[in-house]
Scaffold this motif. Structure first.
Motif, PDB file in Angstrom:
ATOM      1  N   ALA A  10       6.607  -8.731  11.343  1.00 36.75           N
ATOM      2  CA  ALA A  10       7.478  -7.759  10.582  1.00 36.75           C
ATOM      3  C   ALA A  10       6.466  -7.219   9.394  1.00 36.75           C
ATOM      4  N   PRO A  11       6.620  -5.745   9.092  1.00 36.75           N
ATOM      5  CA  PRO A  11       6.052  -5.113   8.297  1.00 36.75           C
ATOM      6  C   PRO A  11       6.780  -5.214   6.839  1.00 36.75           C
ATOM      7  N   LEU A  12       5.699  -5.086   5.858  1.00 33.86           N
ATOM      8  CA  LEU A  12       6.448  -5.242   4.390  1.00 33.86           C
ATOM      9  C   LEU A  12       6.848  -3.878   3.898  1.00 33.86           C
ATOM     10  N   ILE A  13       8.091  -3.557   4.399  1.00 33.77           N
ATOM     11  CA  ILE A  13       8.562  -2.151   3.845  1.00 33.77           C
ATOM     12  C   ILE A  13       9.920  -2.343   3.985  1.00 33.77           C
ATOM     13  N   GLU A  14      10.467  -1.450   3.077  1.00 33.01           N
ATOM     14  CA  GLU A  14      12.067  -1.463   2.909  1.00 33.01           C
ATOM     15  C   GLU A  14      12.609  -0.970   4.127  1.00 33.01           C
ATOM     16  N   LYS A  15      13.997  -1.534   4.474  1.00 35.52           N
ATOM     17  CA  LYS A  15      14.600  -1.012   5.748  1.00 35.52           C
ATOM     18  C   LYS A  15      15.000   0.182   5.336  1.00 35.52           C
ATOM     19  N   GLY A  16      14.923   0.965   6.493  1.00 33.81           N
ATOM     20  CA  GLY A  16      15.436   2.672   6.316  1.00 33.81           C
ATOM     21  C   GLY A  16      14.457   3.408   6.110  1.00 33.81           C
ATOM     22  N   THR A  17      13.095   2.965   5.806  1.00 25.78           N
ATOM     23  CA  THR A  17      12.131   3.835   5.499  1.00 25.78           C
ATOM     24  C   THR A  17      11.269   4.216   6.830  1.00 25.78           C
ATOM     25  N   CYS A  18      10.917   5.398   6.986  1.00 18.31           N
ATOM     26  CA  CYS A  18      10.374   6.134   8.000  1.00 18.31           C
ATOM     27  C   CYS A  18       8.877   5.877   8.235  1.00 18.31           C
ATOM     28  N   TYR A  19       8.357   4.994   9.139  1.00 20.61           N
ATOM     29  CA  TYR A  19       6.840   4.783   9.418  1.00 20.61           C
ATOM     30  C   TYR A  19       6.219   4.658  10.497  1.00 20.61           C
ATOM     31  N   GLY A  20       5.229   5.347  10.455  1.00 22.11           N
ATOM     32  CA  GLY A  20       4.489   5.148  12.049  1.00 22.11           C
ATOM     33  C   GLY A  20       2.971   4.755  11.861  1.00 22.11           C
ATOM     34  N   GLN A  21       2.268   5.831  11.344  1.00 19.74           N
ATOM     35  CA  GLN A  21       0.772   5.417  11.326  1.00 19.74           C
ATOM     36  C   GLN A  21       0.308   4.834   9.866  1.00 19.74           C
ATOM     37  N   ALA A  22       1.439   4.836   8.859  1.00 16.31           N
ATOM     38  CA  ALA A  22       1.263   4.559   7.572  1.00 16.31           C
ATOM     39  C   ALA A  22       0.586   3.105   7.646  1.00 16.31           C
ATOM     40  N   ASP A  23      -0.304   2.797   6.776  1.00 19.02           N
ATOM     41  CA  ASP A  23      -1.119   1.577   7.024  1.00 19.02           C
ATOM     42  C   ASP A  23      -0.265   0.407   6.216  1.00 19.02           C
ATOM     43  N   ILE A  24       0.887  -0.029   6.731  1.00 22.39           N
ATOM     44  CA  ILE A  24       1.821  -1.010   6.045  1.00 22.39           C
ATOM     45  C   ILE A  24       1.170  -2.466   6.135  1.00 22.39           C
ATOM     46  N   ASP A  25       1.395  -3.448   5.070  1.00 23.72           N
ATOM     47  CA  ASP A  25       0.921  -4.592   5.371  1.00 23.72           C
ATOM     48  C   ASP A  25       2.099  -5.535   5.804  1.00 23.72           C
ATOM     49  N   ILE A  26       1.879  -6.919   5.836  1.00 19.90           N
ATOM     50  CA  ILE A  26       2.795  -7.650   6.807  1.00 19.90           C
ATOM     51  C   ILE A  26       3.630  -8.550   5.704  1.00 19.90           C
ATOM     52  N   LYS A  27       4.793  -8.966   6.011  1.00 17.49           N
ATOM     53  CA  LYS A  27       5.594  -9.895   5.122  1.00 17.49           C
ATOM     54  C   LYS A  27       5.119 -11.416   5.238  1.00 17.49           C
ATOM     55  N   ASP A  28       5.660 -11.993   4.338  1.00 14.81           N
ATOM     56  CA  ASP A  28       5.175 -13.352   3.996  1.00 14.81           C
ATOM     57  C   ASP A  28       5.761 -14.380   5.234  1.00 14.81           C
ATOM     58  N   SER A  29       6.719 -13.797   6.012  1.00 13.82           N
ATOM     59  CA  SER A  29       6.964 -14.536   7.293  1.00 13.82           C
ATOM     60  C   SER A  29       5.810 -14.646   8.372  1.00 13.82           C
ATOM     61  N   PHE A  30       4.892 -13.773   8.161  1.00 21.07           N
ATOM     62  CA  PHE A  30       3.686 -13.542   9.009  1.00 21.07           C
ATOM     63  C   PHE A  30       3.481 -14.870   9.663  1.00 21.07           C
ATOM     64  N   PHE A  31       3.210 -15.914   8.960  1.00 17.69           N
ATOM     65  CA  PHE A  31       2.375 -17.029   9.685  1.00 17.69           C
ATOM     66  C   PHE A  31       3.544 -17.949  10.423  1.00 17.69           C
ATOM     67  N   ASP A  32       4.703 -17.677   9.937  1.00 21.38           N
ATOM     68  CA  ASP A  32       5.826 -18.326  11.183  1.00 21.38           C
ATOM     69  C   ASP A  32       6.043 -17.533  12.348  1.00 21.38           C
ATOM     70  N   GLU A  33       5.946 -16.074  12.200  1.00 18.53           N
ATOM     71  CA  GLU A  33       6.126 -15.440  13.205  1.00 18.53           C
ATOM     72  C   GLU A  33       5.018 -15.465  14.384  1.00 18.53           C
ATOM     73  N   ALA A  34       3.565 -15.772  13.632  1.00 14.65           N
ATOM     74  CA  ALA A  34       2.466 -15.738  14.563  1.00 14.65           C
ATOM     75  C   ALA A  34       2.536 -17.167  15.355  1.00 14.65           C
ATOM     76  N   ALA A  35       3.081 -18.229  14.654  1.00 18.30           N
ATOM     77  CA  ALA A  35       3.071 -19.511  15.282  1.00 18.30           C
ATOM     78  C   ALA A  35       3.920 -19.247  16.335  1.00 18.30           C
ATOM     79  N   ILE A  36       5.089 -18.730  16.588  1.00 20.37           N
ATOM     80  CA  ILE A  36       5.704 -18.347  17.696  1.00 20.37           C
ATOM     81  C   ILE A  36       4.946 -17.851  18.763  1.00 20.37           C
ATOM     82  N   ILE A  37       4.050 -16.749  18.503  1.00 19.18           N
ATOM     83  CA  ILE A  37       3.498 -15.998  19.366  1.00 19.18           C
ATOM     84  C   ILE A  37       2.302 -16.671  19.883  1.00 19.18           C
ATOM     85  N   LYS A  38       1.779 -17.798  19.358  1.00 21.83           N
ATOM     86  CA  LYS A  38       0.779 -18.910  19.860  1.00 21.83           C
ATOM     87  C   LYS A  38       1.185 -19.654  20.883  1.00 21.83           C
TER      88      LYS A  38
END
Length: 200
Positions: A10-38
């Motif tokens: 999940a990217p660190l951006i407000e819902k309803g914002t248009c983004y594609g190649q904007a270089d957006i950072d990641i949310k604090d939930s990153f490590f939990d989400e990445a753990a599922i991927i692993k």
């Protein structure tokens, strides 16, 4: 032959914002989400490819700390041109309506259409698939959807309904006698996404 298509978390951006190649950072939930991927990917890969945008690059570096990351510009999300980081609901209807009616062929002002994304994504995928495997591709929803449309023969116009690609999604692509097959390994909805104006 196994290619693992991995969507960024999940990217660190407000819902309803248009983004594609904007270089957006990641949310604090990153490590939990990445753990599922692993839990659904192999321990070792022959190669790792990633979109250079940080929401993908950071995930690739986290998942594969001992493997060199090949950054590939063709794996970027759609270029939203003049709409990048605007609120979807703030884009005037007379500007956005033509694209909403035919996003496959109509380009975003200063950006891309779906065919543009499809062409570069498939070109990159086929190049990567010709090399050593297993390989991981850390990328975006539009790129993964383009690749799946290609290997299944799904029309681009139908691909959003055909393939739900949530943040952190993992799909394994394998080759058989008829071409490519795919298997969804993980695709957990973590947050509601909005990639178009609100219904009126």
């Amino acid at each position: 032959m196994s290619i693992y298509l991995i969507r960024h978390t999940a990217p660190l951006i407000e819902k309803g914002t248009c983004y594609g190649q904007a270089d957006i950072d990641i949310k604090d939930s990153f490590f939990d989400e990445a753990a599922i991927i692993k839990t659904v990917i192999p321990v070792e890969f022959r190669q790792v490819w990633s979109s250079p945008l940080q929401r993908c690059r950071k995930l690739a570096e986290h998942l594969f700390p001992t493997c060199p990351i090949n950054l590939e510009r063709k794996l970027k999300e759609i270029n939203c041109g003049e709409w990048e980081l605007q609120k979807w609901d703030d884009i005037p209807s007379h500007i956005i309506d033509p694209w909403m009616k035919d996003y496959v062929n109509v380009r975003i002002p200063g950006g891309e259409n779906y065919i543009d994304v499809y062409d570069r994504a498939v070109d990159s995928f086929l190049n990567i698939a010709s090399g050593e495997t297993p390989v991981a591709i850390v990328t975006h929803g539009g790129v993964i959807r383009s690749i799946l449309a290609h290997i299944t023969g799904t029309p681009l116009l139908d691909s959003f309904k055909a393939f739900a690609i949530h943040y952190g999604c993992v799909i394994r692509v394998s080759r058989n006698a008829d071409g490519f097959i795919h298997e969804v390994l993980s695709n957990i909805p973590t947050s509601k996404e909005q990639h178009k104006p609100s219904p009126k």
